[in-house]
Write an enzyme that holds these catalytic residues in place. Sequence first.
Site, PDB file in Angstrom:
ATOM      1  CD  GLN A 158      40.505   7.459  61.417  1.00  0.00           C
ATOM      2  OE1 GLN A 158      39.850   8.255  60.746  1.00  0.00           O
ATOM      3  NE2 GLN A 158      40.800   7.668  62.687  1.00  0.00           N
ATOM      4  CB  THR A 168      29.202  12.638  32.349  1.00  0.00           C
ATOM      5  OG1 THR A 168      28.836  12.435  33.718  1.00  0.00           O
ATOM      6  CG2 THR A 168      30.692  12.366  32.170  1.00  0.00           C
ATOM      7  CD  GLU A 212      26.502   5.073  34.735  1.00  0.00           C
ATOM      8  OE1 GLU A 212      26.072   3.960  34.406  1.00  0.00           O
ATOM      9  OE2 GLU A 212      27.478   5.628  34.208  1.00  0.00           O
TER      10      GLU A 212
HETATM   11  C1  LIG Z   1      29.073  13.871  38.726  1.00  0.00           C
HETATM   12  C2  LIG Z   1      27.761  13.406  38.191  1.00  0.00           C
HETATM   13  C3  LIG Z   1      27.697  12.923  36.900  1.00  0.00           C
HETATM   14  C4  LIG Z   1      26.465  12.522  36.373  1.00  0.00           C
HETATM   15  N1  LIG Z   1      26.382  12.148  35.059  1.00  0.00           N
HETATM   16  C5  LIG Z   1      25.157  11.927  34.499  1.00  0.00           C
HETATM   17  C6  LIG Z   1      25.032  11.727  33.096  1.00  0.00           C
HETATM   18  O1  LIG Z   1      26.018  11.690  32.353  1.00  0.00           O
HETATM   19  N2  LIG Z   1      23.780  11.572  32.582  1.00  0.00           N
HETATM   20  C7  LIG Z   1      22.658  11.600  33.353  1.00  0.00           C
HETATM   21  O2  LIG Z   1      21.564  11.445  32.827  1.00  0.00           O
HETATM   22  N3  LIG Z   1      22.760  11.782  34.701  1.00  0.00           N
HETATM   23  C8  LIG Z   1      23.970  11.968  35.284  1.00  0.00           C
HETATM   24  N4  LIG Z   1      24.067  12.192  36.636  1.00  0.00           N
HETATM   25  C9  LIG Z   1      22.863  12.220  37.442  1.00  0.00           C
HETATM   26  C10 LIG Z   1      22.740  11.059  38.421  1.00  0.00           C
HETATM   27  O3  LIG Z   1      22.450   9.874  37.730  1.00  0.00           O
HETATM   28  C11 LIG Z   1      21.665  11.442  39.456  1.00  0.00           C
HETATM   29  O4  LIG Z   1      22.234  12.435  40.285  1.00  0.00           O
HETATM   30  C12 LIG Z   1      21.182  10.277  40.273  1.00  0.00           C
HETATM   31  O5  LIG Z   1      20.468   9.366  39.478  1.00  0.00           O
HETATM   32  C13 LIG Z   1      20.294  10.707  41.444  1.00  0.00           C
HETATM   33  O6  LIG Z   1      19.326  11.624  41.041  1.00  0.00           O
HETATM   34  P1  LIG Z   1      19.134  13.001  41.884  1.00  0.00           P
HETATM   35  O7  LIG Z   1      20.489  13.605  41.993  1.00  0.00           O
HETATM   36  O8  LIG Z   1      18.085  13.799  41.239  1.00  0.00           O
HETATM   37  O9  LIG Z   1      18.687  12.547  43.313  1.00  0.00           O
HETATM   38  P2  LIG Z   1      17.166  12.225  43.773  1.00  0.00           P
HETATM   39  O10 LIG Z   1      16.539  11.292  42.820  1.00  0.00           O
HETATM   40  O11 LIG Z   1      16.467  13.494  44.071  1.00  0.00           O
HETATM   41  O12 LIG Z   1      17.428  11.442  45.129  1.00  0.00           O
HETATM   42  C14 LIG Z   1      17.737  12.073  46.360  1.00  0.00           C
HETATM   43  C15 LIG Z   1      17.804  10.997  47.446  1.00  0.00           C
HETATM   44  O13 LIG Z   1      16.518  10.343  47.552  1.00  0.00           O
HETATM   45  C16 LIG Z   1      16.684   8.959  47.371  1.00  0.00           C
HETATM   46  N5  LIG Z   1      15.504   8.400  46.697  1.00  0.00           N
HETATM   47  C17 LIG Z   1      14.927   8.817  45.553  1.00  0.00           C
HETATM   48  N6  LIG Z   1      13.901   8.026  45.221  1.00  0.00           N
HETATM   49  C18 LIG Z   1      13.832   7.067  46.181  1.00  0.00           C
HETATM   50  C19 LIG Z   1      12.984   5.941  46.414  1.00  0.00           C
HETATM   51  N7  LIG Z   1      12.016   5.607  45.554  1.00  0.00           N
HETATM   52  N8  LIG Z   1      13.208   5.188  47.501  1.00  0.00           N
HETATM   53  C20 LIG Z   1      14.224   5.496  48.363  1.00  0.00           C
HETATM   54  N9  LIG Z   1      15.040   6.540  48.206  1.00  0.00           N
HETATM   55  C21 LIG Z   1      14.859   7.306  47.128  1.00  0.00           C
HETATM   56  C22 LIG Z   1      17.941   8.805  46.536  1.00  0.00           C
HETATM   57  O14 LIG Z   1      18.485   7.508  46.645  1.00  0.00           O
HETATM   58  C23 LIG Z   1      18.810   9.882  47.118  1.00  0.00           C
HETATM   59  O15 LIG Z   1      19.408   9.430  48.296  1.00  0.00           O
HETATM   60  C24 LIG Z   1      25.304  12.555  37.183  1.00  0.00           C
HETATM   61  C25 LIG Z   1      25.397  13.019  38.519  1.00  0.00           C
HETATM   62  C26 LIG Z   1      26.592  13.464  39.004  1.00  0.00           C
HETATM   63  C27 LIG Z   1      26.646  13.998  40.416  1.00  0.00           C
END
Ligand SMILES: Cc1cc2nc3c(=O)[nH]c(=O)nc-3n(C[C@H](O)[C@H](O)[C@H](O)COP(=O)(O)OP(=O)(O)OC[C@H]3O[C@@H](n4cnc5c(N)ncnc54)[C@H](O)[C@@H]3O)c2cc1C
Length: 387
Positions: free
Chosen positions: A343, A165, A370
């Site tokens: 809805q 972000t 987060e």
């Molecule tokens: C609009 C936006 C703004 C953001 N801003 C920031 C920012 O400013 N700084 C920053 O650092 N990040 C930021 N993020 C990143 C955000 O924090 C991550 O997308 C989030 O933490 C999830 O990580 P991932 O997308 O890699 O999903 P993944 O970790 O790959 O997860 C995919 C799925 O698997 C599930 N999963 C993963 N591990 C487990 C487990 N151990 N047990 C059960 N389920 C699990 C997750 O819950 C999810 O449903 C942002 C994301 C978006 C979309």
Amino acid sequence: MQTTEMIFNTDLNEEQIIIRNTVREFAEKNIRPRVMELDEAQEFPMDIIHQLGELGFMGVVIKEEYGGAGLGYVEFATIIEELGRVDPSISLSVAAHNGLGTNHINMFASEELKKKYLPDLASGKKVAAWGLTESISGSDAGSMLSYAEKKGDYYILNGGKTFTTHGTVGETAVIMAVTDKSKGRKGISAFVLEKGMEGFITGKKENKLGMRASDTTQLIFDNCKVPAENLIGKEGEGFIQAMKILEGGRISIAALSVGLAQGALDAAVKYAGERKQFGKHLSEFQAIQFKLADIAMNVDAARLLTLRAAVMKDKGQPNTKEAAMAKLFASEIAEKAASEAVQIFGGYGFVKDYPVEKFYRDVKLLTIGEGTSEIQRIVIARDLLKD
Ligand SMILES: Cc1cc2nc3c(=O)[nH]c(=O)nc-3n(C[C@H](O)[C@H](O)[C@H](O)COP(=O)(O)OP(=O)(O)OC[C@H]3O[C@@H](n4cnc5c(N)ncnc54)[C@H](O)[C@@H]3O)c2cc1C
């Protein structure tokens, strides 16, 4: 197993009510008319950010000596909720700026770094980014690969961050990177970076489903030269610092969820009182009344959980579980609220003429950013089972 033994006053005090009313008025007057235009253009509204800075809302929890408002998390949550009610994208940006990048410097950086960076951030003159997530490490943030090697007076940083972000608009960024590969999470450190540092490259800006006025961008570090004094705290403290920052950040995402759900409810109540079918207002149908009642009950419950976590944080009490509960519950009821609001609007909820269409898109970020809902459940269960 520990239980939370607290009774807390949920009434806002006089100052907090003034703050709430100020944000509400500002958002209605200056943000609401531009919500869809900013969304369509995916434009980050720097002018609104500067105005929010003048009101003291870009350095909410930063001490006055560094140019902040010197307030607490109850006030922070109140501001974020009110912004979220009108435009969740702007609320997300204000939440991330205050709660992540700026607060990381505020909580853990040296006096010199605080004096150097906080005044411009707390006044909204500059915007902060915070980079933990990488393409290969999201929920498992500790498996990041960005690597900073100390060479003389500098760290040479290589790697990149995704989904940052304010990756494009942020001039100051707090970045987590590995400094000792042999130590796992204890080998991660945090640094303050500035745009213009050699090798600090702005990557691709994401084209998103929702929260489109909030800037989300990749960052690239190509032999980026970071002065050694820009290390935050000591080497190896970065991961723990980041987890503490996220704890506070989750309260702000909970507040944003409450605001979004309240905004969806307000719109649905208004529409149900206007739209007629079968010769009656929608609000006369019990099926619609029950939807409104459920949304309202959930919004109140989410607000109470959010305020509880904020009050505990302000009192300096441990609140890991409570912040995770607030974020999990509030984001999930907000998702349901946005869906039910669409809805209630029927086909008109599916088009861009009414605010619920945008709430429905924006809300999905709240169960992901987060820490996903799954990760919040892990945090809560870990706390329950730790004894
Ligand atoms: C609009 C936006 C703004 C953001 N801003 C920031 C920012 O400013 N700084 C920053 O650092 N990040 C930021 N993020 C990143 C955000 O924090 C991550 O997308 C989030 O933490 C999830 O990580 P991932 O997308 O890699 O999903 P993944 O970790 O790959 O997860 C995919 C799925 O698997 C599930 N999963 C993963 N591990 C487990 C487990 N151990 N047990 C059960 N389920 C699990 C997750 O819950 C999810 O449903 C942002 C994301 C978006 C979309």
